[in-house]
Design a protein around this motif. Structure first.
Motif, short mmCIF file in Angstrom:
data_model
loop_
_atom_site.label_atom_id
_atom_site.label_comp_id
_atom_site.label_asym_id
_atom_site.label_seq_id
_atom_site.Cartn_x
_atom_site.Cartn_y
_atom_site.Cartn_z
N VAL A 48 0.84 -1.20 0.00
CA VAL A 48 0.00 0.00 0.00
C VAL A 48 0.88 1.25 0.00
O VAL A 48 1.82 1.36 0.78
CB VAL A 48 -0.93 0.03 1.23
CG1 VAL A 48 -1.81 1.28 1.21
CG2 VAL A 48 -1.79 -1.23 1.28
N PHE A 67 -9.20 5.32 0.55
CA PHE A 67 -8.51 4.09 0.16
C PHE A 67 -8.99 3.65 -1.21
O PHE A 67 -10.19 3.68 -1.51
CB PHE A 67 -8.77 2.98 1.17
CG PHE A 67 -8.23 1.63 0.74
CD1 PHE A 67 -6.94 1.26 1.07
CD2 PHE A 67 -9.01 0.76 -0.02
CE1 PHE A 67 -6.44 0.03 0.65
CE2 PHE A 67 -8.52 -0.46 -0.44
CZ PHE A 67 -7.23 -0.83 -0.11
N ILE A 76 -3.51 4.84 -0.17
CA ILE A 76 -4.24 5.56 0.86
C ILE A 76 -3.86 7.03 0.75
O ILE A 76 -2.68 7.37 0.67
CB ILE A 76 -3.90 5.03 2.27
CG1 ILE A 76 -4.55 3.67 2.50
CG2 ILE A 76 -4.36 6.02 3.34
CD1 ILE A 76 -4.20 3.04 3.84
N LEU A 94 -8.25 2.31 7.65
CA LEU A 94 -8.33 2.06 6.21
C LEU A 94 -7.64 0.74 5.85
O LEU A 94 -8.13 -0.03 5.01
CB LEU A 94 -7.70 3.22 5.44
CG LEU A 94 -8.47 4.54 5.51
CD1 LEU A 94 -7.67 5.68 4.91
CD2 LEU A 94 -9.82 4.43 4.81
#
Length: 230
Positions: A48, A67, A76, A94
């Protein structure tokens, strides 16, 4: 001379465990891991990217975090000005929602109303708008102020069907006719409907309805067990 030492071994000869693929790592994570592991490790392990956007870019829509993506390839967004004390809880919340399937999710502010632009009778104005309202009051361009209302995201109760796709049987959403003439509907309340009948509920009534749903669900579950011969 070219080295022939395998990539999964240190030069000392000790084996090095290669990192698990993001999806496998996600499947092995517990709630405790998601709640306590360092944020930078979770971001790296789950693939991420954390992106800081300009102040006001998200807050203008009552959003504190956004997100988009799936395990292994996600992003994010938070505002650069988000206080450090709030960042970790927003990012963890998230991350806790990440799945192998592609999805988007917005974490909205829990603060009170904010001033939002609106068009009323073709003229620009600013109105107080609760953080849970998703409506674009400029695009709505209501004819009169009494027609301006606030609406939250809809949640639906889906019912599976034999020989067919699941269908929604109930919907619920937050609503407030803040400028309307019906005083009872001006305060934030919950609307439950089956696309034919609409029930406006006070917060207390909505809690009572939720308890009724829980009791109903228990009875349906008991029926299912009887039908299954258990």
């Amino acid at each position: 001379m070219q080295s022939t030492v395998p990539a999964t071994f240190k030069t000392s000869g000790a084996p090095v465990t290669p990192p698990a693929p993001p999806v496998d790592a996600w499947r092995s994570m517990t709630i405790g891991t998601m709640a306590t592991a360092p944020i930078h490790e979770l971001l790296t392990t789950l693939g991420v990217r954390l992106v800081e956007v300009d102040p006001g870019e998200l807050a203008a829509d009552g959003i504190v975090g956004y997100f988009s993506g799936r395990v292994g390839d996600a992003e994010i967004q938070i505002e650069r000005s988000l206080p450090q004390a709030d960042r970790e809880s927003v990012v963890r919340d998230l991350l806790a929602r990440i799945r192998p399937e592609e999805q988007t999710y917005t974490k909205r502010s829990l603060t009170g109303p904010r001033l939002r632009p609106a068009m009323v009778g073709g003229k620009p104005v600013h109105i107080e708008c609760p953080s849970w309202c998703y409506l674009d009051h400029v695009a709505e361009n209501e004819g009169f102020l009494v027609d301006v209302y606030h609406c939250g995201d809809t949640v639906s109760l889906m019912a599976p069907r034999m020989g067919g796709a699941a269908q929604p049987v109930l919907h619920a959403r937050l609503n407030a006719d803040s400028f309307g003439t019906d005083v009872a509907h001006q305060a934030p309340h919950v609307i439950v409907d089956d696309e034919t009948e609409f029930a406006h509920m006070t917060p207390e009534q909505a809690r009572e309805f939720a308890s009724n749903l829980e009791a109903f669900a228990a009875q349906v579950r008991a029926m299912a067990e009887q039908a299954a011969g258990r």
